[in-house]
Scaffold this active site. Sequence first.
Site, PDB file in Angstrom:
ATOM      1  N   ARG A  69     -10.577 -12.314   5.173  1.00 18.59           N
ATOM      2  CA  ARG A  69     -10.264 -10.878   5.066  1.00 18.59           C
ATOM      3  C   ARG A  69     -10.921 -10.250   3.840  1.00 18.59           C
ATOM      4  O   ARG A  69     -11.458  -9.158   3.898  1.00 18.59           O
ATOM      5  CB  ARG A  69      -8.746 -10.665   4.962  1.00 18.59           C
ATOM      6  CG  ARG A  69      -8.091 -10.501   6.286  1.00 18.59           C
ATOM      7  CD  ARG A  69      -6.698  -9.942   6.146  1.00 18.59           C
ATOM      8  NE  ARG A  69      -6.643  -8.526   6.464  1.00 18.59           N
ATOM      9  CZ  ARG A  69      -5.553  -7.786   6.379  1.00 18.59           C
ATOM     10  NH1 ARG A  69      -4.421  -8.323   5.953  1.00 18.59           N
ATOM     11  NH2 ARG A  69      -5.565  -6.517   6.696  1.00 18.59           N
ATOM     12  N   ASP A 103      -6.586  -2.003   2.015  1.00 14.16           N
ATOM     13  CA  ASP A 103      -8.026  -2.159   1.755  1.00 14.16           C
ATOM     14  C   ASP A 103      -8.578  -1.356   0.590  1.00 14.16           C
ATOM     15  O   ASP A 103      -9.761  -1.455   0.267  1.00 14.16           O
ATOM     16  CB  ASP A 103      -8.823  -1.847   3.035  1.00 14.16           C
ATOM     17  CG  ASP A 103      -8.516  -0.447   3.614  1.00 14.16           C
ATOM     18  OD1 ASP A 103      -8.183   0.462   2.844  1.00 14.16           O
ATOM     19  OD2 ASP A 103      -8.625  -0.290   4.855  1.00 14.16           O
ATOM     20  N   HIS A 118       2.399  -1.106   2.069  1.00  8.53           N
ATOM     21  CA  HIS A 118       2.281  -2.538   2.376  1.00  8.53           C
ATOM     22  C   HIS A 118       1.540  -3.297   1.277  1.00  8.53           C
ATOM     23  O   HIS A 118       0.973  -4.357   1.524  1.00  8.53           O
ATOM     24  CB  HIS A 118       1.577  -2.747   3.728  1.00  8.53           C
ATOM     25  CG  HIS A 118       2.435  -2.368   4.899  1.00  8.53           C
ATOM     26  ND1 HIS A 118       1.942  -2.156   6.162  1.00  8.53           N
ATOM     27  CD2 HIS A 118       3.776  -2.170   5.002  1.00  8.53           C
ATOM     28  CE1 HIS A 118       2.933  -1.834   6.987  1.00  8.53           C
ATOM     29  NE2 HIS A 118       4.055  -1.829   6.296  1.00  8.53           N
ATOM     30  N   CYS A 129       4.997 -18.111 -12.259  1.00  4.08           N
ATOM     31  CA  CYS A 129       5.121 -17.415 -13.548  1.00  4.08           C
ATOM     32  C   CYS A 129       4.886 -15.912 -13.446  1.00  4.08           C
ATOM     33  O   CYS A 129       5.008 -15.194 -14.415  1.00  4.08           O
ATOM     34  CB  CYS A 129       4.178 -18.026 -14.594  1.00  4.08           C
ATOM     35  SG  CYS A 129       2.445 -17.523 -14.390  1.00  4.08           S
TER      36      CYS A 129
HETATM   37  P1  NAD Z   1      -2.476  -1.177  14.480  1.00  5.05           P
HETATM   38  O1  NAD Z   1      -3.611  -2.112  14.725  1.00  5.05           O
HETATM   39  O2  NAD Z   1      -1.155  -1.537  15.041  1.00  5.05           O
HETATM   40  O3  NAD Z   1      -2.858   0.263  15.087  1.00  5.05           O
HETATM   41  C1  NAD Z   1      -4.094   0.867  14.831  1.00  5.05           C
HETATM   42  C2  NAD Z   1      -4.266   2.018  15.825  1.00  5.05           C
HETATM   43  O4  NAD Z   1      -5.454   2.723  15.472  1.00  5.05           O
HETATM   44  C3  NAD Z   1      -4.428   1.559  17.277  1.00  5.05           C
HETATM   45  O5  NAD Z   1      -3.561   2.320  18.113  1.00  5.05           O
HETATM   46  C4  NAD Z   1      -5.897   1.838  17.575  1.00  5.05           C
HETATM   47  O6  NAD Z   1      -6.110   2.201  18.940  1.00  5.05           O
HETATM   48  C5  NAD Z   1      -6.180   2.998  16.657  1.00  5.05           C
HETATM   49  N1  NAD Z   1      -7.597   3.121  16.247  1.00  5.05           N
HETATM   50  C6  NAD Z   1      -8.504   2.134  16.033  1.00  5.05           C
HETATM   51  N2  NAD Z   1      -9.670   2.650  15.603  1.00  5.05           N
HETATM   52  C7  NAD Z   1      -9.503   3.995  15.566  1.00  5.05           C
HETATM   53  C8  NAD Z   1     -10.340   5.086  15.197  1.00  5.05           C
HETATM   54  N3  NAD Z   1     -11.597   4.892  14.784  1.00  5.05           N
HETATM   55  N4  NAD Z   1      -9.835   6.349  15.254  1.00  5.05           N
HETATM   56  C9  NAD Z   1      -8.562   6.567  15.681  1.00  5.05           C
HETATM   57  N5  NAD Z   1      -7.712   5.575  16.044  1.00  5.05           N
HETATM   58  C10 NAD Z   1      -8.182   4.301  15.967  1.00  5.05           C
HETATM   59  O7  NAD Z   1      -2.435  -0.923  12.917  1.00  5.05           O
HETATM   60  P2  NAD Z   1      -1.274  -0.296  12.065  1.00  5.05           P
HETATM   61  O8  NAD Z   1      -0.532   0.749  12.813  1.00  5.05           O
HETATM   62  O9  NAD Z   1      -1.845   0.019  10.743  1.00  5.05           O
HETATM   63  O10 NAD Z   1      -0.318  -1.547  11.924  1.00  5.05           O
HETATM   64  C11 NAD Z   1       0.753  -1.441  11.112  1.00  5.05           C
HETATM   65  C12 NAD Z   1       0.638  -2.336   9.930  1.00  5.05           C
HETATM   66  O11 NAD Z   1       1.089  -3.611  10.145  1.00  5.05           O
HETATM   67  C13 NAD Z   1      -0.719  -2.609   9.366  1.00  5.05           C
HETATM   68  O12 NAD Z   1      -1.241  -1.545   8.690  1.00  5.05           O
HETATM   69  C14 NAD Z   1      -0.473  -3.713   8.438  1.00  5.05           C
HETATM   70  O13 NAD Z   1      -0.254  -3.261   7.115  1.00  5.05           O
HETATM   71  C15 NAD Z   1       0.800  -4.247   8.933  1.00  5.05           C
HETATM   72  N6  NAD Z   1       0.810  -5.627   8.921  1.00  5.05           N
HETATM   73  C16 NAD Z   1       0.015  -6.354   8.067  1.00  5.05           C
HETATM   74  C17 NAD Z   1       0.136  -7.695   8.001  1.00  5.05           C
HETATM   75  C18 NAD Z   1      -0.656  -8.526   7.071  1.00  5.05           C
HETATM   76  O14 NAD Z   1      -1.779  -8.837   7.330  1.00  5.05           O
HETATM   77  N7  NAD Z   1      -0.063  -8.911   5.985  1.00  5.05           N
HETATM   78  C19 NAD Z   1       1.025  -8.265   8.803  1.00  5.05           C
HETATM   79  C20 NAD Z   1       1.746  -7.504   9.668  1.00  5.05           C
HETATM   80  C21 NAD Z   1       1.650  -6.178   9.715  1.00  5.05           C
END
Ligand code: NAD
Length: 246
Positions: A69, A103, A118, A129
């Site tokens: 990542r 990011d 997040h 520590c």
């Molecule tokens: P998601 O992947 O669930 O949704 C992203 C949405 O954006 C989708 O509906 C997709 O169709 C849309 N999309 C993609 N490209 C696009 C574009 N260019 N223009 C418009 N729409 C676009 O992501 P989310 O909603 O951010 O998920 C929620 C959160 O879950 C994440 O942000 C993350 O922080 C979190 N999460 C992170 C971890 C981790 O890695 N630690 C674990 C679990 C959850």
Amino acid sequence: MDPVEQLAALVRGRPPCVVLTGAGISTESGIPDFRSRSGIWADVDPFEVASLSAFRRDPERVWEFYRWRLSVLGDAEPNEGHLALAELERRGVVEAVVTQNIDLLHARAGSRNVVEVHGSIRTSSCRRCRAAQGLERVRELLAASAGAPRCPRCGAVLKPDVVFFEEPLPEAAIGEAYSLARRAGLLLVVGSSLEVYPVAEVPAVTRRAGGDVAIVNRGATAQDGLATLTIDAGAGETLRRLAELV
Ligand code: NAD
């Protein structure tokens, strides 16, 4: 009126505008989202690489995922969507950006009032520590040896300061997000499936306080029913046009 003109009218008519972003705003920067067909969770089980129990069980496996990542994120630059939001904040149109993204691209685009609910990749901290290491130092530690990076002070494994599944959200950040959502005349959601709680609750908070919700997202979201306006389109182009029209 085309949908982006309708959005511009809402932004002008219902200040202040608070923006809530998710992974979809960063896909145009080359960072995969989570739940799309080409998203991260299509190939990887989130509970194996992004949960606290996985980290306790096998930090090496979690860091293997984070090594990948960080390399993807290291090559990414803010896109026109991030830049448009930063410009709208400078012009006093956008009050704040609440983001689920880790990011750092909003800050790098010039947004100043960014609430990272997040966490972020800015630091990784020692589980023993508590000493925090900045991103550059973590990159050096990863380059210097295979496996999980260790605390330079005490030798325990570092953990990215990103919220993992089974971890609570940083209280101050989620509190600030809810208070911004209550104050918003318009909550503009960009690029989020709105499936992950408690952030998925934010649009309902705005609605209950009398504000409007607009959603710019490719495909449906779990909260479309709350929106005054939904625009199924790319985030970058939509936000660039919005900045031209407002
Ligand atoms: P998601 O992947 O669930 O949704 C992203 C949405 O954006 C989708 O509906 C997709 O169709 C849309 N999309 C993609 N490209 C696009 C574009 N260019 N223009 C418009 N729409 C676009 O992501 P989310 O909603 O951010 O998920 C929620 C959160 O879950 C994440 O942000 C993350 O922080 C979190 N999460 C992170 C971890 C981790 O890695 N630690 C674990 C679990 C959850």
